[in-house]
Design an enzyme around this catalytic site. Structure first.
Site, PDB file in Angstrom:
ATOM      1  N   CYS A  12      10.249 -37.024  -5.288  1.00 17.89           N
ATOM      2  CA  CYS A  12       8.928 -37.643  -5.422  1.00 17.89           C
ATOM      3  C   CYS A  12       8.119 -37.563  -4.140  1.00 17.89           C
ATOM      4  O   CYS A  12       7.018 -38.068  -4.066  1.00 17.89           O
ATOM      5  CB  CYS A  12       9.037 -39.078  -5.915  1.00 17.89           C
ATOM      6  SG  CYS A  12       9.907 -40.156  -4.774  1.00 17.89           S
ATOM      7  N   MET A  45      -5.523  -7.383   8.575  1.00 15.30           N
ATOM      8  CA  MET A  45      -4.996  -6.520   9.629  1.00 15.30           C
ATOM      9  C   MET A  45      -5.903  -5.307   9.810  1.00 15.30           C
ATOM     10  O   MET A  45      -6.951  -5.216   9.207  1.00 15.30           O
ATOM     11  CB  MET A  45      -3.559  -6.144   9.310  1.00 15.30           C
ATOM     12  CG  MET A  45      -2.634  -7.337   9.462  1.00 15.30           C
ATOM     13  SD  MET A  45      -0.970  -6.931   9.037  1.00 15.30           S
ATOM     14  CE  MET A  45      -1.081  -6.674   7.294  1.00 15.30           C
ATOM     15  N   GLY A  77      -8.004  -7.489   4.442  1.00 11.06           N
ATOM     16  CA  GLY A  77      -8.873  -7.685   5.600  1.00 11.06           C
ATOM     17  C   GLY A  77      -8.211  -8.394   6.779  1.00 11.06           C
ATOM     18  O   GLY A  77      -8.856  -8.639   7.789  1.00 11.06           O
ATOM     19  N   ARG A 130      -3.736  -1.414  -6.000  1.00  9.35           N
ATOM     20  CA  ARG A 130      -2.888  -2.612  -5.891  1.00  9.35           C
ATOM     21  C   ARG A 130      -3.300  -3.569  -6.995  1.00  9.35           C
ATOM     22  O   ARG A 130      -4.411  -3.459  -7.543  1.00  9.35           O
ATOM     23  CB  ARG A 130      -3.047  -3.273  -4.531  1.00  9.35           C
ATOM     24  CG  ARG A 130      -4.448  -3.769  -4.269  1.00  9.35           C
ATOM     25  CD  ARG A 130      -4.573  -4.394  -2.895  1.00  9.35           C
ATOM     26  NE  ARG A 130      -5.973  -4.630  -2.570  1.00  9.35           N
ATOM     27  CZ  ARG A 130      -6.460  -4.748  -1.350  1.00  9.35           C
ATOM     28  NH1 ARG A 130      -5.671  -4.634  -0.316  1.00  9.35           N
ATOM     29  NH2 ARG A 130      -7.736  -4.972  -1.152  1.00  9.35           N
ATOM     30  N   TYR A 187      14.205 -33.119 -12.246  1.00 10.70           N
ATOM     31  CA  TYR A 187      12.747 -33.140 -12.381  1.00 10.70           C
ATOM     32  C   TYR A 187      12.079 -33.136 -11.008  1.00 10.70           C
ATOM     33  O   TYR A 187      12.713 -33.445  -9.991  1.00 10.70           O
ATOM     34  CB  TYR A 187      12.282 -34.367 -13.175  1.00 10.70           C
ATOM     35  CG  TYR A 187      12.480 -35.685 -12.466  1.00 10.70           C
ATOM     36  CD1 TYR A 187      11.525 -36.172 -11.576  1.00 10.70           C
ATOM     37  CD2 TYR A 187      13.629 -36.444 -12.680  1.00 10.70           C
ATOM     38  CE1 TYR A 187      11.715 -37.371 -10.923  1.00 10.70           C
ATOM     39  CE2 TYR A 187      13.815 -37.652 -12.035  1.00 10.70           C
ATOM     40  CZ  TYR A 187      12.855 -38.105 -11.145  1.00 10.70           C
ATOM     41  OH  TYR A 187      13.037 -39.289 -10.478  1.00 10.70           O
ATOM     42  N   ARG A 247      -3.344   2.837   8.613  1.00 12.85           N
ATOM     43  CA  ARG A 247      -3.667   1.545   7.982  1.00 12.85           C
ATOM     44  C   ARG A 247      -2.434   0.680   7.848  1.00 12.85           C
ATOM     45  O   ARG A 247      -1.340   1.182   7.616  1.00 12.85           O
ATOM     46  CB  ARG A 247      -4.195   1.747   6.562  1.00 12.85           C
ATOM     47  CG  ARG A 247      -5.478   2.475   6.462  1.00 12.85           C
ATOM     48  CD  ARG A 247      -5.691   2.762   4.979  1.00 12.85           C
ATOM     49  NE  ARG A 247      -6.648   3.796   4.778  1.00 12.85           N
ATOM     50  CZ  ARG A 247      -7.850   3.596   4.213  1.00 12.85           C
ATOM     51  NH1 ARG A 247      -8.185   2.411   3.782  1.00 12.85           N
ATOM     52  NH2 ARG A 247      -8.671   4.593   4.066  1.00 12.85           N
ATOM     53  N   LYS A 270       0.830  -1.206   0.000  1.00 15.51           N
ATOM     54  CA  LYS A 270       0.000   0.000   0.000  1.00 15.51           C
ATOM     55  C   LYS A 270       0.868   1.261   0.000  1.00 15.51           C
ATOM     56  O   LYS A 270       0.648   2.186  -0.783  1.00 15.51           O
ATOM     57  CB  LYS A 270      -0.928  -0.009   1.220  1.00 15.51           C
ATOM     58  CG  LYS A 270      -1.981   1.081   1.159  1.00 15.51           C
ATOM     59  CD  LYS A 270      -2.776   1.164   2.444  1.00 15.51           C
ATOM     60  CE  LYS A 270      -3.484  -0.135   2.760  1.00 15.51           C
ATOM     61  NZ  LYS A 270      -4.926  -0.016   2.819  1.00 15.51           N
ATOM     62  N   HIS A 282      -1.900 -41.657   4.802  1.00 12.41           N
ATOM     63  CA  HIS A 282      -2.461 -42.474   3.736  1.00 12.41           C
ATOM     64  C   HIS A 282      -3.609 -41.758   3.022  1.00 12.41           C
ATOM     65  O   HIS A 282      -3.628 -41.642   1.794  1.00 12.41           O
ATOM     66  CB  HIS A 282      -2.947 -43.806   4.333  1.00 12.41           C
ATOM     67  CG  HIS A 282      -3.559 -44.708   3.325  1.00 12.41           C
ATOM     68  ND1 HIS A 282      -4.911 -44.682   3.046  1.00 12.41           N
ATOM     69  CD2 HIS A 282      -3.003 -45.602   2.502  1.00 12.41           C
ATOM     70  CE1 HIS A 282      -5.152 -45.565   2.097  1.00 12.41           C
ATOM     71  NE2 HIS A 282      -4.018 -46.143   1.749  1.00 12.41           N
ATOM     72  N   SER A 284      16.106 -40.266  -6.110  1.00 14.84           N
ATOM     73  CA  SER A 284      14.842 -39.540  -6.036  1.00 14.84           C
ATOM     74  C   SER A 284      14.602 -39.225  -4.564  1.00 14.84           C
ATOM     75  O   SER A 284      14.596 -40.128  -3.724  1.00 14.84           O
ATOM     76  CB  SER A 284      13.710 -40.388  -6.607  1.00 14.84           C
ATOM     77  OG  SER A 284      12.500 -39.685  -6.475  1.00 14.84           O
TER      78      SER A 284
END
Ligand code: PEP
Ligand code: MG
Length: 878
Positions: free
Chosen positions: A833, A105, A103, A338, A853, A94, A24, A456, A766
């Site tokens: 993974c 704070m 909303g 904003r 990856y 503010r 802000k 699980h 992995s």
């Protein structure tokens, strides 16, 4: 006075200073620089907030002095003065953090008022109603925000006043009424706080600044930060801005507007305003606001000026803007701008439109979308009106996203039976086990009382794309399990509940859902993301169906096929149980012989679904507690199948009991004790690959066989020998020149620390960050949910380490393993993974440490593609 600067006038800052001035503050400064009509003021930096906490929740003297210096500057700039009866300076105070937290704070308006100021203000403006309305609002906000005297005490007084006066609307109260209310409010304040309401504006100001700093740590802000990966260390800035008034009469007003529709992304001004009103009236819904178009009729001059500003701001920020404005006696002021929050659908449309309008590049479009929003496009969501009217009765862990609504079902069989008939059901369980899989499939959603983000239920639900809330400890089942209580209400199988898998909220009522919808905009953005991404995105899939789903979402291979999960379906679980409880090699081989064709068939299906992309298949890793039979019926059936006396079987099951199954006889430990298991699985993997390779000579299948839970290189070598001896013999016999790789999970801290030794033998790593997190922290993935909340409350942890990788500790092990692994095998293939492979901030870490990856559940593949692209862009910029 220190040299450090903690306060900036709006004219001293700009948009690039967001970290210091908050969103802000930086944007108010930027608008000031652009010459827009902004009521002037100053910003107290986020560093001052951090310092406030360092100083034991106090504003130190040097920062106080600096603030007072800026008050004096503001007085000079505006020609007004704090407490001056003829020309009082009134300000708003503010919050404004680096990332917008709408909303979350606190805000205080009209600060600087007291009895005398209000009285003279009434005379001077010739508008006593306005003066006393402003005054009573200030007392109310100050009491609530600074002294935490609840709003309701004041609302009650307003209601009583309206009743005695016989009026309905707040606006029907007269100046005299409001003046009287201010007196009553101050009395209320004194009764609750034990002191008079402060009359000195400077005292009011410091009270308000402190309250804003304090609100950084209020429970809703802390929760919002956890949901949005915002670190607690950032702090909030405080903006002190001279007031302009939208409630001086009929030529004044206040409103909020978006430069595009935040729900659909449609271009064009979208917003609301109220004449003769102050900020919170628009939001509070007390009066019905008018649409922004009506402003054109009421005040075309202001409307045109506003439209020009909106255009300028959009062209300046190259993004949809969310703006607050006030009209004071016909004069327009901008209070905030904003980048606006928007729905997932709007986010994709806006980004594409901005590219088409030439405002941004496709790379910028990729960078501007929050990957987490993709969830909303791939899963059903609650309808907005239904959700707005509902109140949650409990909050568990957001284990698998989407919205679900159905009648309660207490067993997997019941859920499956009712689901097959087309009924919408929610499966509510203490925890889930593999036996529940069919019920989980047919349920619209799953709620469990126990379990964490990698339990699980959570892992399986995410794989299926089914909404799941886990670890809601307040769910209390009645004996017999045919009802439960939550939030003071008892639920039976006739009752509706609704789950929000993205927030963990549970509602004790029926809320409508709307189906997932993927637009063409989504495809364009993801396509652009793929162009910049350097990491591959694979999927964790255990069945051909999941693999196909993942391919549709763009997975470039399988990073983890959990072979034990293949036995969840139908009567397969009996076969794997038979293997687990076998006492002799013969019994075990008989069980394995039943498993072999099932596995081979599944592997063929998975290779086919993956169309030649790499497939990593992991040897069995069944935590025993998930797989052993517990129900009498299951035990009796299994004994019959195996030709065993029921008591004998029970004795075997008892002998297999483990105190700590997650650290028990699982993973490669099974192959060390029973090498025939690894041999059967290798056979299935290799034979399936040979069959599929024969059918698709154009593919070059190179199966990747992965050994789980390795902690010692000799353990890996032992299992690797089983794999290679089995595989080589089958390949030699087949006459096909099939290549394969043998690698390991890195999921035990010892493996990470000895990764150089392991990499001499393993062709790929992995990272199994679920177990690695569990074992590094030393708490169970299944039980951590029970106490993590206390850790958040006490500010020991900010996030669930099973959902967001702990980069400091677990990450250090990952980094170490990468470096050690590369030191002995420079071209080692590296992936992840664990569930973190689908989490954007963890993906960024994977990019930084150089993984090839990430692998995640099918429904997270698009998220990972976008997050990987953003990580690559950040790496380029670094
Ligand atoms: C892990 O531990 O991260 C992993 C992927 O394996 P699992 O969740 O099956 O233990
Ligand atoms: Mg594991």
């Amino acid at each position: 006075m220190t040299d450090h600067k903690y306060v900036y006038e709006f004219s001293e800052g700009d948009a690039s200073m967001k970290n210091l001035l908050g969103g802000k503050g930086a944007n108010l400064a930027e608008m000031t620089g652009l010459g827009m009509p902004v009521p002037q003021g100053f910003t107290i930096t986020t560093e001052a907030c951090t310092q406030y906490y360092v100083d034991g929740e106090a504003i130190n003297d040097s920062i106080k002095a600096e603030i007072l210096g800026y008050v004096a500057k503001l007085e000079a700039l505006t020609g007004k003065k704090f407490g001056d009866l003829d020309n009082p300076l009134l300000v708003s105070v503010r919050s404004g953090a680096r990332a917008s937290m709408p909303g979350m704070m606190d805000t205080i308006l009209n600060l600087g008022m007291n009895d005398e100021v209000a009285e003279r203000f009434a005379e001077k403006t010739n508008n006593p109603r306005f003066a006393y309305d402003s005054y009573r609002r200030f007392i109310q906000m100050y009491s609530d925000v600074v002294m935490e005297v609840g709003k309701s005490h004041f609302e009650k007084l307003i209601d009583e006043m309206k009743e005695t006066r016989g009026v309905i609307q707040d606006t029907d109260l007269t100046a005299e009424d409001l003046k009287e209310l201010a007196v009553e409010f101050k009395a209320q304040y004194k009764a609750k706080v034990g002191q008079d309401f402060p009359t000195d504006p400077v005292e009011q100001l410091f009270g308000a600044i402190k309250a804003v700093f304090r609100s950084w740590d209020n429970p809703r802000a802390v929760y919002y930060r956890r949901m949005n990966d915002i670190p607690g260390s950032w702090g909030t800035a405080v903006n002190v801005q001279s007031m302009v008034f939208g409630n001086t009469g009929d030529t004044s007003g206040t409103g909020v507007a978006f430069s595009r529709n935040p729900a659909t992304g449609e271009k064009g001004l979208y917003g609301e305003f109220l004449m003769n009103a102050q900020g919170e009236d628009v939001v509070a819904g007390i009066r019905t606001p008018e649409t922004i178009d009506q402003l054109r009729d009421e005040n075309p001059e202001v409307y045109n000026q506003f439209v020009a500003i909106v255009d300028k701001l959009e062209n300046h920020y190259h993004d949809m803007q969310d703006m607050e404005f006030t009209i004071e006696e016909g004069k327009l002021f901008m209070l905030q701008t904003r980048n606006g929050k928007r729905t997932a659908a709007a986010a994709f449309k806006i980004a594409c439109d901005l590219v088409d309008e030439g405002q941004i590049t496709s790379t910028q479009a990729v960078a501007m979308i929050d990957p987490k929003q993709i969830d909303a496009l791939l899963h059903p969501q609650f309808d907005v009106a239904g959700l707005a009217a509902a109140t949650p009765i409990g909050k568990g862990l957001p284990a698998s996203p989407g919205a679900a609504c159905g009648k309660v079902s207490f067993t997997a069989e019941d859920a499956a039976a009712r689901g097959k008939k087309g009924e919408d059901v929610i499966l509510v369980r203490l925890e889930t086990t593999p036996e529940d899989i069919e019920g989980m499939h047919y349920a619209k959603g799953i709620l469990t009382a126990r379990g964490g983000m990698t339990s699980h239920a959570a892992v399986v639900a995410r794989g299926m794309g089914t909404c799941c809330v886990s670890g809601l400890g307040e769910v209390s089942f009645a004996p017999g399990g045919q009802s439960f209580t939550l939030g003071g209400k008892t639920f039976t199988s006739d009752d509706w509940i609704s789950l929000d898998g993205a927030t963990g909220a549970v509602y004790g009522e029926q809320i409508g859902t709307v189906p997932a919808e993927i637009s063409g905009y989504f495809g364009r953005i993801i396509g652009w993301a793929d162009e910049v991404r350097t990491m591959k995105v694979r999927t964790n899939a255990d069945t051909p169906a999941d693999a196909r789903q993942a391919r549709e979402f763009g997975a470039e291979g399988i990073g983890l096929c959990r072979t034990e999960h293949m036995f969840f379906e139908g009567d397969r679980i009996a076969a794997i149980r038979e293997m687990i409880v076998s006492k002799t090699v013969e019994q075990r081989e008989a069980a394995l012989a039943k498993l072999l064709p099932m596995q081979r068939g599944d592997f063929e299906g998975i290779y086919e679904a993956m169309e030649g992309f790499p497939v990593t298949i992991r040897l069995l890793d069944p935590p025993l507690h998930e797989f052993l039979p517990h129900d009498e019926d299951d035990i009796v059936a299994l004994a019959a199948e195996m030709n065993l006396a029921v008591d004998d079987l029970k004795a075997v099951i008892a002998s297999l009991h483990e105190f700590n199954p997650m650290m028990g006889h699982r993973g490669c430990r099974l192959d060390v004790t029973y090498p025939e298991i690894g041999a059967m699985q290798t056979r299935a993997i290799i034979e399936a690959a040979i069959n599929v390779q024969k059918r698709h000579p154009e593919w070059n299948l190179v199966p990747e066989i992965m050994v789980p839970l390795v902690g010692e290189v000799k353990e890996f070598v032992f299992v690797k020998n089983i794999i290679t001896s089995t595989a080589d013999a089958i390949i030699a016999e087949s006459g096909i020149d099939l290549k394969y790789l043998v690698g390991t999970m890195i999921e035990i801290p010892r493996a990470a620390l000895t990764a150089d030794e392991i990499a001499k033998e393993a062709e790929f790593f992995s990272f199994g960050t679920n177990d690695l997190t569990q074992m590094t922290f030393g708490f169970s993935r299944d039980d951590a949910g029970m106490f993590l909340d206390a850790y958040y409350d006490k500010k020991i942890y900010e996030n669930d380490p099973f959902a967001r990788l702990d980069q400091i500790g677990v990450g250090k092990l990952v980094k170490t393993a990468v470096e050690l692994g590369k030191s002995t095998r420079p071209d080692i293939k590296l992936g992840i993974c664990g569930e973190h492979g689908g989490d954007p901030s963890s993906i960024e870490f994977c990019q930084q440490v150089g993984l090839n990856y990430v692998s995640c559940s099918p429904f997270r593949v698009p998220i990972a593609r976008l997050a990987a692209a953003q990580s690559a862009l950040k790496a380029q910029q670094a």
